[in-house]
Design a protein around this motif. Sequence first.
Motif, mmCIF file in Angstrom:
data_model
loop_
_atom_site.group_PDB
_atom_site.id
_atom_site.type_symbol
_atom_site.label_atom_id
_atom_site.label_comp_id
_atom_site.label_asym_id
_atom_site.label_seq_id
_atom_site.Cartn_x
_atom_site.Cartn_y
_atom_site.Cartn_z
ATOM 1 N N THR A 113 -1.360 -4.639 -3.602
ATOM 2 C CA THR A 113 -0.657 -3.320 -3.338
ATOM 3 C C THR A 113 -0.777 -2.348 -4.916
ATOM 4 O OG1 THR A 113 1.419 -3.945 -3.666
ATOM 5 C CG2 THR A 113 0.393 -3.729 -1.529
ATOM 6 N N GLN A 114 -1.092 -3.012 -5.854
ATOM 7 C CA GLN A 114 -0.959 -2.352 -7.066
ATOM 8 C C GLN A 114 -1.659 -0.985 -7.127
ATOM 9 O OE1 GLN A 114 -2.907 -4.579 -10.222
ATOM 10 N NE2 GLN A 114 -2.585 -3.429 -11.660
ATOM 11 N N GLY A 115 -0.574 -0.059 -7.415
ATOM 12 C CA GLY A 115 -1.189 1.301 -7.450
ATOM 13 C C GLY A 115 -1.030 2.108 -6.244
ATOM 14 N N MET A 116 -0.511 1.612 -5.376
ATOM 15 C CA MET A 116 -0.476 1.980 -3.817
ATOM 16 C C MET A 116 1.036 2.634 -3.991
ATOM 17 S SD MET A 116 -1.884 -0.556 -1.420
ATOM 18 C CE MET A 116 -1.981 0.372 0.155
ATOM 19 N N VAL A 117 1.123 3.720 -3.285
ATOM 20 C CA VAL A 117 2.592 4.212 -3.223
ATOM 21 C C VAL A 117 3.189 4.219 -1.654
ATOM 22 C CG1 VAL A 117 3.734 6.581 -3.503
ATOM 23 C CG2 VAL A 117 1.843 6.049 -4.793
ATOM 24 N N PHE A 118 4.253 3.444 -1.723
ATOM 25 C CA PHE A 118 4.701 3.280 -0.362
ATOM 26 C C PHE A 118 6.351 3.158 -0.382
ATOM 27 C CE2 PHE A 118 2.748 -0.435 -1.643
ATOM 28 C CZ PHE A 118 3.900 -1.525 -1.559
ATOM 29 N N ARG A 119 6.932 3.001 0.585
ATOM 30 C CA ARG A 119 8.489 2.847 0.728
ATOM 31 C C ARG A 119 8.499 0.999 1.144
ATOM 32 N NH1 ARG A 119 10.632 6.783 5.120
ATOM 33 N NH2 ARG A 119 8.692 5.905 6.038
ATOM 34 N N ASP A 120 9.670 0.766 0.761
ATOM 35 C CA ASP A 120 10.097 -0.749 0.903
ATOM 36 C C ASP A 120 9.632 -0.827 2.381
ATOM 37 O OD1 ASP A 120 10.721 -0.561 -1.680
ATOM 38 O OD2 ASP A 120 13.043 -1.135 -1.119
ATOM 39 N N LEU A 121 10.054 -0.101 3.229
ATOM 40 C CA LEU A 121 9.886 -0.583 4.604
ATOM 41 C C LEU A 121 8.380 -0.584 5.034
ATOM 42 C CD1 LEU A 121 9.372 2.336 6.446
ATOM 43 C CD2 LEU A 121 11.812 2.563 5.850
ATOM 44 N N ASP A 122 7.489 0.020 4.278
ATOM 45 C CA ASP A 122 6.065 -0.148 4.790
ATOM 46 C C ASP A 122 5.267 -1.081 3.961
ATOM 47 O OD1 ASP A 122 6.103 2.300 6.271
ATOM 48 O OD2 ASP A 122 6.144 3.628 4.653
ATOM 49 N N ARG A 123 5.939 -2.002 3.348
ATOM 50 C CA ARG A 123 5.396 -2.992 2.536
ATOM 51 C C ARG A 123 4.423 -3.755 3.380
ATOM 52 N NH1 ARG A 123 7.394 -6.678 -2.388
ATOM 53 N NH2 ARG A 123 5.438 -8.182 -2.435
ATOM 54 N N GLN A 124 4.686 -4.133 4.348
ATOM 55 C CA GLN A 124 4.085 -4.995 5.180
ATOM 56 C C GLN A 124 2.596 -4.376 5.514
ATOM 57 O OE1 GLN A 124 6.065 -6.798 8.558
ATOM 58 N NE2 GLN A 124 4.423 -8.332 9.086
ATOM 59 N N VAL A 125 2.763 -3.112 6.086
ATOM 60 C CA VAL A 125 1.739 -2.414 6.140
ATOM 61 C C VAL A 125 0.685 -2.268 5.033
ATOM 62 C CG1 VAL A 125 0.650 -0.404 7.194
ATOM 63 C CG2 VAL A 125 3.009 -1.234 8.188
ATOM 64 N N ALA A 126 1.162 -1.927 3.985
ATOM 65 C CA ALA A 126 0.414 -1.577 2.844
ATOM 66 C C ALA A 126 -0.395 -2.803 2.323
ATOM 67 C CB ALA A 126 1.389 -1.197 1.567
ATOM 68 N N GLU A 127 0.338 -4.065 2.697
ATOM 69 C CA GLU A 127 -0.517 -5.432 2.186
ATOM 70 C C GLU A 127 -1.677 -5.506 2.913
ATOM 71 O OE1 GLU A 127 2.837 -7.984 2.802
ATOM 72 O OE2 GLU A 127 3.530 -8.022 0.505
ATOM 73 N N GLN A 128 -1.974 -4.988 4.065
ATOM 74 C CA GLN A 128 -3.080 -4.992 4.997
ATOM 75 C C GLN A 128 -4.112 -4.221 4.509
ATOM 76 O OE1 GLN A 128 -3.093 -7.876 7.037
ATOM 77 N NE2 GLN A 128 -0.844 -8.241 6.027
ATOM 78 N N MET A 129 -3.807 -3.275 3.650
ATOM 79 C CA MET A 129 -4.967 -2.308 3.290
ATOM 80 C C MET A 129 -5.663 -2.248 2.136
ATOM 81 S SD MET A 129 -2.568 1.035 4.864
ATOM 82 C CE MET A 129 -4.141 1.901 4.940
ATOM 83 N N LEU A 130 -6.864 -1.882 1.749
ATOM 84 C CA LEU A 130 -7.304 -1.904 0.579
ATOM 85 C C LEU A 130 -6.783 -0.744 -0.539
ATOM 86 C CD1 LEU A 130 -10.981 -1.585 2.165
ATOM 87 C CD2 LEU A 130 -9.607 -3.636 1.243
ATOM 88 N N GLY A 131 -6.671 -1.405 -1.784
ATOM 89 C CA GLY A 131 -6.050 -0.273 -2.633
ATOM 90 C C GLY A 131 -6.671 0.358 -3.415
ATOM 91 N N PRO A 132 -6.305 0.895 -4.598
ATOM 92 C CA PRO A 132 -6.859 1.967 -5.371
ATOM 93 C C PRO A 132 -8.215 1.486 -5.957
ATOM 94 C CG PRO A 132 -4.572 2.338 -5.807
ATOM 95 C CD PRO A 132 -4.972 0.957 -5.006
ATOM 96 N N GLN A 133 -8.184 0.165 -6.570
ATOM 97 C CA GLN A 133 -9.446 -0.536 -7.112
ATOM 98 C C GLN A 133 -10.595 -0.539 -6.196
ATOM 99 O OE1 GLN A 133 -9.807 -1.524 -10.254
ATOM 100 N NE2 GLN A 133 -11.992 -2.256 -9.769
ATOM 101 N N ALA A 134 -10.420 -0.714 -4.856
ATOM 102 C CA ALA A 134 -11.346 -0.696 -3.725
ATOM 103 C C ALA A 134 -11.986 0.502 -3.636
ATOM 104 C CB ALA A 134 -10.786 -1.292 -2.448
ATOM 105 N N HIS A 135 -11.093 1.614 -3.463
ATOM 106 C CA HIS A 135 -11.346 2.917 -3.309
ATOM 107 C C HIS A 135 -12.331 3.240 -4.627
ATOM 108 C CE1 HIS A 135 -9.102 4.603 0.206
ATOM 109 N NE2 HIS A 135 -8.644 3.402 0.073
ATOM 110 N N GLU A 136 -12.019 2.945 -5.682
ATOM 111 C CA GLU A 136 -12.695 3.187 -7.027
ATOM 112 C C GLU A 136 -14.328 2.603 -6.734
ATOM 113 O OE1 GLU A 136 -12.470 5.078 -9.662
ATOM 114 O OE2 GLU A 136 -10.352 5.123 -10.118
#
Length: 307
Positions: free
Chosen positions: A238-261
Amino acid sequence: MTLQRNDQRVLDYAPCRYGKTRVDFRGPRKTLRGRYVAFLGGTETYGKFIKTPYPQLVERKIGLPCVNFGLMNAGLDVFLNESEVLSFAANAEATVIQILGAQNISNRLYRVHPRRNDRFLQPSALMQSIFHDVDFSEYNFTRHMLQGVSHQAVERFSFVREELRSAWSARMRSLLDHIPGQKVLLWFADHPPPTRLPKRSLGRDPLFVDSGMIDALRPFVSGVIQIRLSEQARRAGTQGMVFRDLDRQVAEQMLGPQAHEEAALKLSQHLETILSGSSNREPRFVRRKNRVPNERMPAHKTKKGPH
């Protein structure tokens, strides 16, 4: 890793609409005059938790406006139901279509919401006859419903999987037929398209789509781009992603900024190639009827499901 406390501002997606569309897309809003590239897709294209999603990165690289028509949890139906989006894509210099899963489309077994495609509305009579022992009233979302059905009726679930695959292939052909210009399919995931699907689980996103289904679409597009993530992108989490604490589990399942680059780099290279000969083309504008083609047939004309 960027975590947002609950009292902090979350990422502003600048939601916007185009024309008379009934859904909110990722902003900032772009002009649809002149040359532009359209992007159709789901959560990854929208860029949930991502400051600069890959359509915006591609814009910086190719120097043309890139219009983000990505929607959270989208299926193919929402684009076929929004006739203006099809017109905007038809008028684009090129359209990038993210390969989405097959679970969020209406089919002979169940209906989904026409705009919020991950919402399960109701099973068909055929679905109820095959899965007479399943209580569908407890399900509101397609994935939850499919998980429940697959656990309760492992052998019969193969019929559901094949129905969704067939509906997806027909719906993809219809979507491609509505967009006459240059079209690029994008596989944006942390794994390659599978050659074989699991029989006792739903599998990985995009659900139920395999390499053979994608290969069948190659004659109708100018290219299929598969993003092979670097080891660095895989480990970034999740490095570089922007999310609230309660969204952490969802964010961990997603592709981050490096993948988008990495996706933007590969896409921009392909788009620069196919667009190099189209700079003098006159823009086109095609309007289509606001409907989803009905692949459903009367039950007596369809193949029988398992007994």
